[in-house]
Every structure is written in C-alpha cells, then in structure tokens.
Design a protein around this motif. Structure first.
Motif, PDB file in Angstrom:
ATOM      1  N   GLY A  15      46.500  18.084 105.426  1.00 35.82           N
ATOM      2  CA  GLY A  15      46.270  16.687 105.791  1.00 35.82           C
ATOM      3  C   GLY A  15      46.201  15.768 104.590  1.00 35.82           C
ATOM      4  O   GLY A  15      45.858  14.595 104.724  1.00 35.82           O
ATOM      5  N   SER A  16      46.539  16.281 103.408  1.00 30.08           N
ATOM      6  CA  SER A  16      46.610  15.417 102.224  1.00 30.08           C
ATOM      7  C   SER A  16      47.843  14.528 102.305  1.00 30.08           C
ATOM      8  O   SER A  16      48.899  14.975 102.763  1.00 30.08           O
ATOM      9  CB  SER A  16      46.692  16.268 100.957  1.00 30.08           C
ATOM     10  OG  SER A  16      45.530  17.053 100.793  1.00 30.08           O
ATOM     11  N   ASN A  17      47.683  13.302 101.835  1.00 29.65           N
ATOM     12  CA  ASN A  17      48.791  12.337 101.866  1.00 29.65           C
ATOM     13  C   ASN A  17      49.196  11.964 100.458  1.00 29.65           C
ATOM     14  O   ASN A  17      48.340  11.753  99.597  1.00 29.65           O
ATOM     15  CB  ASN A  17      48.359  11.056 102.578  1.00 29.65           C
ATOM     16  CG  ASN A  17      48.140  11.267 104.049  1.00 29.65           C
ATOM     17  OD1 ASN A  17      48.971  11.880 104.728  1.00 29.65           O
ATOM     18  ND2 ASN A  17      47.015  10.797 104.559  1.00 29.65           N
ATOM     19  N   SER A  32      50.994   8.318  94.162  1.00 30.27           N
ATOM     20  CA  SER A  32      49.555   8.523  94.298  1.00 30.27           C
ATOM     21  C   SER A  32      49.299   9.643  95.290  1.00 30.27           C
ATOM     22  O   SER A  32      50.112   9.902  96.199  1.00 30.27           O
ATOM     23  CB  SER A  32      48.877   7.231  94.741  1.00 30.27           C
ATOM     24  OG  SER A  32      49.422   6.803  95.964  1.00 30.27           O
ATOM     25  N   TYR A  33      48.151  10.322  95.096  1.00 29.84           N
ATOM     26  CA  TYR A  33      47.812  11.498  95.905  1.00 29.84           C
ATOM     27  C   TYR A  33      46.413  11.313  96.473  1.00 29.84           C
ATOM     28  O   TYR A  33      45.463  11.074  95.731  1.00 29.84           O
ATOM     29  CB  TYR A  33      47.862  12.750  95.017  1.00 29.84           C
ATOM     30  CG  TYR A  33      48.049  14.032  95.806  1.00 29.84           C
ATOM     31  CD1 TYR A  33      49.283  14.649  95.858  1.00 29.84           C
ATOM     32  CD2 TYR A  33      46.981  14.603  96.489  1.00 29.84           C
ATOM     33  CE1 TYR A  33      49.462  15.818  96.590  1.00 29.84           C
ATOM     34  CE2 TYR A  33      47.158  15.764  97.234  1.00 29.84           C
ATOM     35  CZ  TYR A  33      48.405  16.368  97.273  1.00 29.84           C
ATOM     36  OH  TYR A  33      48.593  17.522  98.006  1.00 29.84           O
ATOM     37  N   HIS A  34      46.301  11.450  97.789  1.00 36.10           N
ATOM     38  CA  HIS A  34      45.003  11.359  98.462  1.00 36.10           C
ATOM     39  C   HIS A  34      44.722  12.719  99.092  1.00 36.10           C
ATOM     40  O   HIS A  34      45.234  13.022 100.179  1.00 36.10           O
ATOM     41  CB  HIS A  34      45.031  10.240  99.503  1.00 36.10           C
ATOM     42  CG  HIS A  34      43.686   9.927 100.069  1.00 36.10           C
ATOM     43  ND1 HIS A  34      43.469   8.901 100.956  1.00 36.10           N
ATOM     44  CD2 HIS A  34      42.480  10.493  99.871  1.00 36.10           C
ATOM     45  CE1 HIS A  34      42.179   8.863 101.281  1.00 36.10           C
ATOM     46  NE2 HIS A  34      41.568   9.833 100.638  1.00 36.10           N
ATOM     47  N   THR A  35      43.938  13.536  98.385  1.00 40.55           N
ATOM     48  CA  THR A  35      43.682  14.881  98.897  1.00 40.55           C
ATOM     49  C   THR A  35      42.708  14.831 100.073  1.00 40.55           C
ATOM     50  O   THR A  35      41.756  14.042 100.081  1.00 40.55           O
ATOM     51  CB  THR A  35      43.154  15.813  97.778  1.00 40.55           C
ATOM     52  OG1 THR A  35      43.000  17.130  98.321  1.00 40.55           O
ATOM     53  CG2 THR A  35      41.836  15.344  97.202  1.00 40.55           C
ATOM     54  N   ALA A  36      42.948  15.693 101.057  1.00 41.40           N
ATOM     55  CA  ALA A  36      42.075  15.772 102.227  1.00 41.40           C
ATOM     56  C   ALA A  36      40.903  16.710 101.966  1.00 41.40           C
ATOM     57  O   ALA A  36      39.912  16.682 102.694  1.00 41.40           O
ATOM     58  CB  ALA A  36      42.871  16.263 103.432  1.00 41.40           C
ATOM     59  N   VAL A  37      41.024  17.555 100.946  1.00 39.51           N
ATOM     60  CA  VAL A  37      39.992  18.546 100.632  1.00 39.51           C
ATOM     61  C   VAL A  37      39.694  18.474  99.145  1.00 39.51           C
ATOM     62  O   VAL A  37      40.556  18.104  98.347  1.00 39.51           O
ATOM     63  CB  VAL A  37      40.452  19.974 100.989  1.00 39.51           C
ATOM     64  CG1 VAL A  37      40.693  20.115 102.483  1.00 39.51           C
ATOM     65  CG2 VAL A  37      41.700  20.365 100.209  1.00 39.51           C
ATOM     66  N   ALA A  38      38.460  18.859  98.766  1.00 37.72           N
ATOM     67  CA  ALA A  38      38.140  18.822  97.345  1.00 37.72           C
ATOM     68  C   ALA A  38      37.154  19.904  96.912  1.00 37.72           C
ATOM     69  O   ALA A  38      37.013  20.156  95.723  1.00 37.72           O
ATOM     70  CB  ALA A  38      37.599  17.456  96.954  1.00 37.72           C
ATOM     71  N   ALA A  39      36.442  20.560  97.830  1.00 42.00           N
ATOM     72  CA  ALA A  39      35.474  21.599  97.464  1.00 42.00           C
ATOM     73  C   ALA A  39      34.483  21.086  96.421  1.00 42.00           C
ATOM     74  O   ALA A  39      34.161  21.778  95.456  1.00 42.00           O
ATOM     75  CB  ALA A  39      36.190  22.851  96.973  1.00 42.00           C
ATOM     76  N   ASP A  75      37.370  16.661  86.213  1.00 41.62           N
ATOM     77  CA  ASP A  75      38.074  16.978  84.957  1.00 41.62           C
ATOM     78  C   ASP A  75      39.133  18.035  85.232  1.00 41.62           C
ATOM     79  O   ASP A  75      39.117  19.091  84.621  1.00 41.62           O
ATOM     80  CB  ASP A  75      37.087  17.546  83.928  1.00 41.62           C
ATOM     81  CG  ASP A  75      36.104  16.505  83.453  1.00 41.62           C
ATOM     82  OD1 ASP A  75      36.439  15.301  83.525  1.00 41.62           O
ATOM     83  OD2 ASP A  75      35.018  16.895  83.021  1.00 41.62           O
ATOM     84  N   SER A  76      40.026  17.751  86.120  1.00 41.69           N
ATOM     85  CA  SER A  76      40.958  18.765  86.595  1.00 41.69           C
ATOM     86  C   SER A  76      42.339  18.171  86.742  1.00 41.69           C
ATOM     87  O   SER A  76      42.487  16.952  86.884  1.00 41.69           O
ATOM     88  CB  SER A  76      40.518  19.294  87.952  1.00 41.69           C
ATOM     89  OG  SER A  76      39.186  19.707  87.885  1.00 41.69           O
ATOM     90  N   THR A  77      43.317  19.053  86.711  1.00 42.59           N
ATOM     91  CA  THR A  77      44.719  18.654  86.826  1.00 42.59           C
ATOM     92  C   THR A  77      45.408  19.617  87.777  1.00 42.59           C
ATOM     93  O   THR A  77      45.177  20.827  87.694  1.00 42.59           O
ATOM     94  CB  THR A  77      45.405  18.749  85.449  1.00 42.59           C
ATOM     95  OG1 THR A  77      44.720  17.913  84.522  1.00 42.59           O
ATOM     96  CG2 THR A  77      46.865  18.327  85.526  1.00 42.59           C
TER      97      THR A  77
HETATM   98  O1  B9F Z   1      38.867  19.703  94.316  1.00 46.46           O
HETATM   99  C1  B9F Z   1      39.375  19.576  93.053  1.00 46.46           C
HETATM  100  C2  B9F Z   1      38.280  19.544  92.083  1.00 46.46           C
HETATM  101  C3  B9F Z   1      38.432  19.955  90.741  1.00 46.46           C
HETATM  102  C4  B9F Z   1      37.096  20.093  90.145  1.00 46.46           C
HETATM  103  C5  B9F Z   1      36.134  19.696  91.170  1.00 46.46           C
HETATM  104  C6  B9F Z   1      36.905  19.339  92.368  1.00 46.46           C
HETATM  105  C7  B9F Z   1      40.305  18.324  92.921  1.00 46.46           C
HETATM  106  C8  B9F Z   1      41.189  18.163  94.134  1.00 46.46           C
HETATM  107  C9  B9F Z   1      42.129  19.308  94.309  1.00 46.46           C
HETATM  108  C10 B9F Z   1      42.907  19.236  95.572  1.00 46.46           C
HETATM  109  C11 B9F Z   1      43.781  20.465  95.743  1.00 46.46           C
HETATM  110  C12 B9F Z   1      44.233  20.745  97.152  1.00 46.46           C
HETATM  111  N1  B9F Z   1      44.595  19.536  97.869  1.00 46.46           N
HETATM  112  C13 B9F Z   1      45.857  19.603  98.290  1.00 46.46           C
HETATM  113  O2  B9F Z   1      46.432  18.724  98.949  1.00 46.46           O
HETATM  114  S1  B9F Z   1      45.294  20.385  94.782  1.00 46.46           S
HETATM  115  C14 B9F Z   1      46.018  21.695  95.692  1.00 46.46           C
HETATM  116  C15 B9F Z   1      45.537  21.567  97.130  1.00 46.46           C
HETATM  117  N2  B9F Z   1      46.437  20.732  97.912  1.00 46.46           N
HETATM  118  C16 B9F Z   1      36.009  22.749  92.566  1.00 46.46           C
HETATM  119  C17 B9F Z   1      36.472  23.154  91.301  1.00 46.46           C
HETATM  120  C18 B9F Z   1      37.875  23.203  91.337  1.00 46.46           C
HETATM  121  C19 B9F Z   1      38.302  22.885  92.665  1.00 46.46           C
HETATM  122  C20 B9F Z   1      37.158  22.624  93.419  1.00 46.46           C
HETATM  123 FE1  B9F Z   1      37.308  21.259  91.755  1.00 46.46          FE
END
Ligand code: B9F
Length: 125
Positions: A15-17, A32-39, A75-77
């Motif tokens: 569901g990410s756009n 631009s990227y709008h993630t639906a999930v982030a943990a 701080d992620s890519t």
């Molecule tokens: O959730 C990631 C994050 C990085 C450090 C804290 C949070 C950033 C967003 C990533 C989104 C991923 C998914 N969304 C998508 O559409 S990119 C690949 C997938 N596809 C905690 C530590 C590392 C991750 C979570 Fe973190």
C-alpha cells in the motif's frame, strides 16, 4: 506493446505510494515515496527519491531502472532496482528488489543493518 513509461503514481503490495516525475534528458528522474509501513514509532514522512532509467533497447521496451529513497524520518536509505514490464493489454508493472540500510551506532551492529525484499508496483495514475 508500447514502451513502459515510469512517470506517474504507483502503488505496491504494502500500500506504499510513489510518484515518479518525468525523465530528464539523460534518463535520470526524481520523485517522492510515501511508505505505508515503517516498523518504528516515528511519524512517517513523504521522502524524496532519485533514480536512473536505462534507455530501452531496440527490441525490448521493458527497461531496467534503479532509485534511492532518502528517508526523512530515519537515518536509513533504501535502494530499489527493477524492470518495467508491459503486457499485451498495455498494463504496466514494476518488478523490483530492494535493500534497506539502517543507520547503526557502531561497526559491531553492521551485521543487522541490511534488510532485503522484493516489491511489485502497479500504476494508480
Ligand atoms: O522503516 C524504515 C526505518 C528505518 C529506520 C527506522 C525506520 C524506513 C521506511 C522503510 C520502508 C520500507 C518498506 N516500505 C515499502 O514500501 S522500504 C522497503 C519496503 N517497501 C526499523 C529499522 C529499520 C527498519 C525499521 Fe527502520
């Protein structure tokens, strides 16, 4: 079928756009990227991306590409690589694989810093 066009709004299985803008002259693009999930408990922010499309060959019109998302709330890519496929009806899908590099405090934590996955995007607009 006609060549794949990356420009537009795309959605993946989570569901990410993402919005991809028109290609520059050299095949590079931004969006631009709008993630639906982030943990994470942090608030998700729409994040910029930069990519490059390989020009479609003379036969195949299903080009490969890559792009980098620079997350604005961590701080992620994430880097995505993929290929745009068009079926006989002209429906486009982006078949991709991704690597997510998390910023870790020290080299001792590097072992857990990379996540990997695949993702399929279909066109929304
Ligand atoms: O959730 C990631 C994050 C990085 C450090 C804290 C949070 C950033 C967003 C990533 C989104 C991923 C998914 N969304 C998508 O559409 S990119 C690949 C997938 N596809 C905690 C530590 C590392 C991750 C979570 Fe973190």
């Amino acid at each position: 079928p006609a060549a794949c066009d990356l420009q537009g709004l795309w959605r993946n299985e989570l569901g990410s756009n993402m919005t991809l803008l028109a290609l520059d002259m050299d095949g590079t693009f931004s969006g631009s990227y709008h993630t639906a999930v982030a943990a994470t408990d942090k608030q998700i922010l729409v994040s910029p991306l930069q990519g490059a499309l390989q020009p479609p060959g003379t036969k195949g019109q299903q080009p490969t590409f890559g792009f980098t998302v620079q997350w604005q709330f961590a701080d992620s890519t994430t880097v995505f690589v993929g290929q745009c496929f068009v079926d006989r009806r002209g429906k486009e899908v982006l078949e991709t694989a991704w690597l997510l590099r998390e910023g870790v405090p020290s080299r001792r934590d590097v072992w857990k810093a990379t996540r990997v996955g695949t993702s399929v995007f279909t066109r929304v607009k």
